[in-house]
Scaffold this active site. Structure first.
Site, PDB file in Angstrom:
ATOM      1  N   HIS A  97       0.808  -1.224   0.000  1.00 35.87           N
ATOM      2  CA  HIS A  97       0.000   0.000   0.000  1.00 35.87           C
ATOM      3  C   HIS A  97       0.843   1.278   0.000  1.00 35.87           C
ATOM      4  O   HIS A  97       0.694   2.127  -0.875  1.00 35.87           O
ATOM      5  CB  HIS A  97      -0.895   0.040   1.256  1.00 35.87           C
ATOM      6  CG  HIS A  97      -1.688  -1.181   1.532  1.00 35.87           C
ATOM      7  ND1 HIS A  97      -2.832  -1.522   0.844  1.00 35.87           N
ATOM      8  CD2 HIS A  97      -1.503  -2.160   2.452  1.00 35.87           C
ATOM      9  CE1 HIS A  97      -3.334  -2.652   1.342  1.00 35.87           C
ATOM     10  NE2 HIS A  97      -2.551  -3.070   2.306  1.00 35.87           N
TER      11      HIS A  97
HETATM   12  O1  RIB Z   1      -4.753  -0.523   5.421  1.00 36.12           O
HETATM   13  C1  RIB Z   1      -3.425  -0.467   4.975  1.00 36.12           C
HETATM   14  C2  RIB Z   1      -2.639   0.519   5.770  1.00 36.12           C
HETATM   15  O2  RIB Z   1      -2.657   0.137   7.123  1.00 36.12           O
HETATM   16  C3  RIB Z   1      -1.144   0.548   5.383  1.00 36.12           C
HETATM   17  O3  RIB Z   1      -0.638   1.846   5.567  1.00 36.12           O
HETATM   18  C4  RIB Z   1      -0.523  -0.387   6.358  1.00 36.12           C
HETATM   19  O4  RIB Z   1       0.847  -0.074   6.633  1.00 36.12           O
HETATM   20  C5  RIB Z   1      -1.356  -0.123   7.570  1.00 36.12           C
HETATM   21  O5  RIB Z   1      -0.839   1.045   8.187  1.00 36.12           O
END
Ligand code: RIB
Ligand code: CA
Length: 329
Positions: free
Chosen positions: A258
């Site tokens: 992500h």
């Molecule tokens: O939902 C994904 C996010 O939540 C990403 O930033 C992961 O690192 C967690 O922080």
């Protein structure tokens, strides 16, 4: 003339945060003014230590600032978030052992470098106020530090070029049936940021999952023969194993990274392939939809549009950008 984009990262390191930090530090297009830690994936001590470990591994001269140890108000009411309890963190059985997406500590040497004295939110305010060029904020954890900075000095919005957020979900969720983790963890902070008037680009799970990377990408990263490529491959392979065990990916051989997509989007927005200007608000009601990012897709939204939402992204371009940035060291 240094025409690199000035950025501040805000991270809850975290496996994908670690890839984001490496990409931001290695990318020649960015000048990382500082990295702020925040509680989220792990407690603040862990996210801070993990952030320091990555910076230390990179040998980067980038200051790290310790941030908020929890959400603004979400944990004050013990009954909140009972309505739609998040899926129980966080361990899942795989290959005969219990694994989790974010290990307590990254598999790197313990940090000997230290954080700066200034708290993260104050660093953000001070740095944005003083910068001669507009600064871009890249928050990839809960938005607590960003919200605190905006509450300390709302006028910093005038010297913020863009806030590119990893968070939220339009049709994809991970923490409850309606919410994504970063927003769910501190909904009020997210709503404060969305209402700040800043130029915001939101990368929800819809985009980050579309840009999922594969075991072949991990193999290519390993093939670089660099410490960043190898570490990124280890993190990706781990994420693929856990996402497969959690049945959270569309296939068994891919996983989203992500946070690194935010860094790539800050360098080349064309990695995002469906971006729409919308009105987005966050449910702070503490009920079933607590932390939901309500994306108003109507032609005539009730309230003014406030952010550009990426609903799709290009995994090939994403992978090629990371391979480029991790090819050197
Ligand atoms: O939902 C994904 C996010 O939540 C990403 O930033 C992961 O690192 C967690 O922080
Ligand atoms: Ca994160």
């Amino acid at each position: 003339m240094d025409n690199r984009r000035k950025v501040i990262l805000d991270v809850d390191t975290g496996s994908d945060d670690a890839v984001a930090i490496m990409a931001a530090v290695c990318a020649p297009e960015l000048e990382v003014l500082g990295i702020c830690s925040v509680a989220g994936n792990l407690p603040i001590d862990n996210t801070t230590e993990n952030t320091l470990r990555v910076v230390q591994m990179l040998g980067a001269d980038v200051p790290v600032y310790r941030g908020a140890s929890g959400p603004l108000v979400a944990q004050l009411n013990p009954l909140r978030q009972d309505m739609a309890p998040r899926k129980k963190p966080v361990f899942v059985e795989s290959r005969g052992r219990m694994v989790r997406v974010h290990n307590e500590y990254l598999d790197l040497p313990a940090a000997t470098i230290k954080t700066q004295d200034l708290p993260a939110a104050m660093f953000i305010v001070d740095t944005v106020r003083k910068s001669k060029e507009k600064v871009t904020l890249l928050p990839v954890g809960p938005l607590t530090n960003i919200a605190l900075a905006l509450k300390l000095d709302p006028t910093i919005v005038n010297n913020i070029d863009e806030i590119i957020i990893m968070g939220g979900g339009h049709a994809v969720f991970n923490t409850t049936s309606a919410a994504e983790f970063n927003i769910w963890f501190d909904p009020e902070a997210a709503e404060i940021v969305l209402q700040s008037g800043a130029n915001i680009t939101l990368l929800p799970l819809d985009a980050t999952h579309a840009a999922s990377l594969s075991l072949d990408d991990a193999k290519a990263l390993r093939g670089l023969g660099t410490k960043t490529g190898t570490f990124a491959a280890e993190l990706l392979e781990h994420r693929i194993e856990v996402f497969s065990a959690m049945k959270q990916a569309l296939r068994d051989d891919i996983a989203p990274v992500h946070d690194a997509l935010v860094v790539c989007a800050a360098i080349d927005p064309s990695v995002l392939t469906d971006v729409r200007f919308m009105r987005v608000d966050v449910d702070c009601g503490g009920g079933y939809a607590d932390g939901q990012t309500l994306c108003d897709t109507r032609a005539l939204p009730t309230k003014p549009r406030n952010c550009h939402v990426a609903l799709d992204a290009d995994p090939q371009k994403f992978a090629s950008m990371l391979l480029k940035y991790f090819s050197k060291s």
